[in-house]
Motif scaffolding. Sequence first.
Motif, PDB file in Angstrom:
ATOM      1  N   ASP A  77      44.890  32.353  -8.857  1.00  0.00           N
ATOM      2  CA  ASP A  77      44.020  33.733 -10.801  1.00  0.00           C
ATOM      3  C   ASP A  77      42.938  34.282 -10.866  1.00  0.00           C
ATOM      4  OD1 ASP A  77      44.882  35.781 -12.331  1.00  0.00           O
ATOM      5  OD2 ASP A  77      44.939  34.012 -14.257  1.00  0.00           O
ATOM      6  N   LEU A  78      42.694  35.591 -10.950  1.00  0.00           N
ATOM      7  CA  LEU A  78      40.239  35.755 -11.562  1.00  0.00           C
ATOM      8  C   LEU A  78      40.767  36.854 -12.360  1.00  0.00           C
ATOM      9  CD1 LEU A  78      37.598  35.354 -10.474  1.00  0.00           C
ATOM     10  CD2 LEU A  78      38.066  37.634  -9.902  1.00  0.00           C
ATOM     11  N   LEU A  79      41.118  36.478 -13.213  1.00  0.00           N
ATOM     12  CA  LEU A  79      40.850  37.646 -14.868  1.00  0.00           C
ATOM     13  C   LEU A  79      39.568  38.255 -14.776  1.00  0.00           C
ATOM     14  CD1 LEU A  79      43.431  35.809 -17.549  1.00  0.00           C
ATOM     15  CD2 LEU A  79      44.070  37.698 -14.985  1.00  0.00           C
ATOM     16  N   HIS A  80      39.466  39.448 -14.655  1.00  0.00           N
ATOM     17  CA  HIS A  80      38.122  40.119 -14.562  1.00  0.00           C
ATOM     18  C   HIS A  80      37.203  39.643 -15.749  1.00  0.00           C
ATOM     19  CE1 HIS A  80      35.288  43.761 -15.673  1.00  0.00           C
ATOM     20  NE2 HIS A  80      35.212  43.947 -14.483  1.00  0.00           N
ATOM     21  N   ASP A  81      37.776  39.076 -16.688  1.00  0.00           N
ATOM     22  CA  ASP A  81      37.224  39.372 -18.096  1.00  0.00           C
ATOM     23  C   ASP A  81      37.176  37.655 -17.907  1.00  0.00           C
ATOM     24  OD1 ASP A  81      38.128  41.748 -18.824  1.00  0.00           O
ATOM     25  OD2 ASP A  81      39.494  41.750 -19.924  1.00  0.00           O
ATOM     26  N   PHE A  82      36.871  37.132 -17.441  1.00  0.00           N
ATOM     27  CA  PHE A  82      36.823  35.770 -17.683  1.00  0.00           C
ATOM     28  C   PHE A  82      36.730  34.924 -16.232  1.00  0.00           C
ATOM     29  CE2 PHE A  82      40.975  35.801 -20.426  1.00  0.00           C
ATOM     30  CZ  PHE A  82      40.116  35.729 -21.254  1.00  0.00           C
ATOM     31  N   GLY A  83      36.202  35.495 -14.956  1.00  0.00           N
ATOM     32  CA  GLY A  83      35.603  35.444 -13.671  1.00  0.00           C
ATOM     33  C   GLY A  83      36.379  34.017 -13.387  1.00  0.00           C
ATOM     34  N   ASP A  84      37.401  32.664 -13.635  1.00  0.00           N
ATOM     35  CA  ASP A  84      37.296  32.258 -13.260  1.00  0.00           C
ATOM     36  C   ASP A  84      38.448  31.455 -12.097  1.00  0.00           C
ATOM     37  OD1 ASP A  84      35.290  30.701 -15.150  1.00  0.00           O
ATOM     38  OD2 ASP A  84      36.668  30.081 -16.413  1.00  0.00           O
ATOM     39  N   LEU A  85      38.106  31.234 -11.185  1.00  0.00           N
ATOM     40  CA  LEU A  85      38.949  31.062 -10.228  1.00  0.00           C
ATOM     41  C   LEU A  85      39.898  29.791 -10.568  1.00  0.00           C
ATOM     42  CD1 LEU A  85      37.587  31.474  -6.699  1.00  0.00           C
ATOM     43  CD2 LEU A  85      38.930  32.432  -7.934  1.00  0.00           C
ATOM     44  N   ILE A  86      41.778  30.087 -11.551  1.00  0.00           N
ATOM     45  CA  ILE A  86      42.001  29.353 -11.457  1.00  0.00           C
ATOM     46  C   ILE A  86      43.418  29.108 -10.557  1.00  0.00           C
ATOM     47  CG2 ILE A  86      44.300  28.390 -13.252  1.00  0.00           C
ATOM     48  CD1 ILE A  86      41.021  29.191 -14.567  1.00  0.00           C
ATOM     49  N   VAL A  87      43.920  27.796 -10.095  1.00  0.00           N
ATOM     50  CA  VAL A  87      44.527  27.871  -9.171  1.00  0.00           C
ATOM     51  C   VAL A  87      46.117  27.673  -9.646  1.00  0.00           C
ATOM     52  CG1 VAL A  87      46.067  26.037  -7.407  1.00  0.00           C
ATOM     53  CG2 VAL A  87      42.781  25.268  -7.852  1.00  0.00           C
ATOM     54  N   MET A  88      47.066  28.789  -9.055  1.00  0.00           N
ATOM     55  CA  MET A  88      48.138  29.087  -9.221  1.00  0.00           C
ATOM     56  C   MET A  88      48.951  28.308  -8.422  1.00  0.00           C
ATOM     57  SD  MET A  88      48.179  32.758 -10.310  1.00  0.00           S
ATOM     58  CE  MET A  88      49.937  33.357 -11.006  1.00  0.00           C
ATOM     59  N   TYR A  89      48.735  28.264  -6.755  1.00  0.00           N
ATOM     60  CA  TYR A  89      49.846  27.969  -5.904  1.00  0.00           C
ATOM     61  C   TYR A  89      48.631  26.415  -5.093  1.00  0.00           C
ATOM     62  CZ  TYR A  89      52.165  31.792  -7.516  1.00  0.00           C
ATOM     63  OH  TYR A  89      52.176  32.679  -8.087  1.00  0.00           O
ATOM     64  N   GLU A  98      61.185  31.749  -4.450  1.00  0.00           N
ATOM     65  CA  GLU A  98      61.840  31.663  -5.151  1.00  0.00           C
ATOM     66  C   GLU A  98      62.410  31.756  -6.717  1.00  0.00           C
ATOM     67  OE1 GLU A  98      64.164  28.726  -6.442  1.00  0.00           O
ATOM     68  OE2 GLU A  98      63.534  28.181  -3.873  1.00  0.00           O
ATOM     69  N   PHE A  99      61.138  32.605  -7.748  1.00  0.00           N
ATOM     70  CA  PHE A  99      61.392  33.827  -8.154  1.00  0.00           C
ATOM     71  C   PHE A  99      62.675  34.805  -8.101  1.00  0.00           C
ATOM     72  CE2 PHE A  99      56.424  32.886  -9.464  1.00  0.00           C
ATOM     73  CZ  PHE A  99      56.741  32.090 -10.021  1.00  0.00           C
ATOM     74  N   TYR A 100      62.537  35.123  -7.222  1.00  0.00           N
ATOM     75  CA  TYR A 100      63.433  36.113  -6.792  1.00  0.00           C
ATOM     76  C   TYR A 100      64.816  35.291  -6.811  1.00  0.00           C
ATOM     77  CZ  TYR A 100      61.585  40.200  -6.006  1.00  0.00           C
ATOM     78  OH  TYR A 100      60.658  41.584  -5.917  1.00  0.00           O
ATOM     79  N   LYS A 101      65.159  34.171  -5.600  1.00  0.00           N
ATOM     80  CA  LYS A 101      66.255  33.292  -5.972  1.00  0.00           C
ATOM     81  C   LYS A 101      66.634  32.838  -7.343  1.00  0.00           C
ATOM     82  CE  LYS A 101      64.813  31.561  -0.964  1.00  0.00           C
ATOM     83  NZ  LYS A 101      64.812  30.425  -0.443  1.00  0.00           N
ATOM     84  N   GLN A 102      65.408  32.813  -7.681  1.00  0.00           N
ATOM     85  CA  GLN A 102      66.204  31.762  -9.398  1.00  0.00           C
ATOM     86  C   GLN A 102      66.193  32.832 -10.732  1.00  0.00           C
ATOM     87  OE1 GLN A 102      64.943  28.283 -10.587  1.00  0.00           O
ATOM     88  NE2 GLN A 102      63.692  27.822  -8.194  1.00  0.00           N
ATOM     89  N   ALA A 142      55.485  25.279 -11.824  1.00  0.00           N
ATOM     90  CA  ALA A 142      54.753  24.259 -12.669  1.00  0.00           C
ATOM     91  C   ALA A 142      55.080  23.216 -11.190  1.00  0.00           C
ATOM     92  CB  ALA A 142      55.424  23.899 -14.086  1.00  0.00           C
ATOM     93  N   ALA A 143      56.827  23.346 -11.307  1.00  0.00           N
ATOM     94  CA  ALA A 143      58.000  22.415 -10.561  1.00  0.00           C
ATOM     95  C   ALA A 143      57.309  22.383  -9.631  1.00  0.00           C
ATOM     96  CB  ALA A 143      59.388  23.046 -10.846  1.00  0.00           C
ATOM     97  N   LEU A 144      57.364  23.676  -8.393  1.00  0.00           N
ATOM     98  CA  LEU A 144      56.508  24.046  -7.055  1.00  0.00           C
ATOM     99  C   LEU A 144      55.005  23.086  -6.894  1.00  0.00           C
ATOM    100  CD1 LEU A 144      59.572  26.423  -6.195  1.00  0.00           C
ATOM    101  CD2 LEU A 144      59.437  24.269  -5.640  1.00  0.00           C
ATOM    102  N   ASN A 145      54.432  23.359  -8.005  1.00  0.00           N
ATOM    103  CA  ASN A 145      52.977  23.496  -8.021  1.00  0.00           C
ATOM    104  C   ASN A 145      52.490  22.391  -9.015  1.00  0.00           C
ATOM    105  OD1 ASN A 145      51.963  26.019  -5.828  1.00  0.00           O
ATOM    106  ND2 ASN A 145      53.693  26.708  -7.303  1.00  0.00           N
TER     107      ASN A 145
END
Length: 192
Positions: free
Chosen positions: A130-142, A154-158, A181-184
């Motif tokens: 994830d990279l939010l324009h206002d912050f500029g930090d790369l945050i690992v999502m997956y 899984e978001f659709y399945k659940q 969080a469970a998958l990553n």
Amino acid sequence: MYTNPLTEQFQEYLKLSADLRPDYIASLGKGDNEAKITAIFPEAPELLKAIYSIVSGTSSEEEEPSLIEFIPGYRLIHIDEYEAEMKILAGILEEKGHQADGVILPILTNYGSDFICYYKSADGVERVCDLLHDFGDLIVMYESPEKFMETLCEFYKQEVYFLDEEGYLDCDLVKEGEVGAALNPDAKYWSE
């Protein structure tokens, strides 16, 4: 057509999307854009090849609410807008002083110039951030491109994803955090 394990995961994601939004796949246009993506980025990652071999993406001009978003709040960048979005992303990274220690490519964007990005570190580890324009930090999502596609499916399945009253794709934020969080488990994004 180009195939790799991510292609199958992406096709599953599209099918799950279509179950909720029947016209969504058609709105993404035809794929077979491997030549275009490799012209833009010669060593295109497997994730981008998988996506753009099947679809073209969502134009920034799309107006139908149920067809805009790939995930809530973000659209899949159309192949014809890809280079422009790469420049916007590069500008944000430069403005925020992010040191290029790998490859960072946009996958999804929104109208606020926030991005979900493919990131390959200098040591070859692939992640989706994830990279939010206002912050500029790369945050690992997956934790990997495969985990990105698996988690979205899984978001659709659940039933984390649903359509709101106006037809926009929405999500249950609490459930999204739990499934993400469970998958990553090592991804910083889900633990914050």
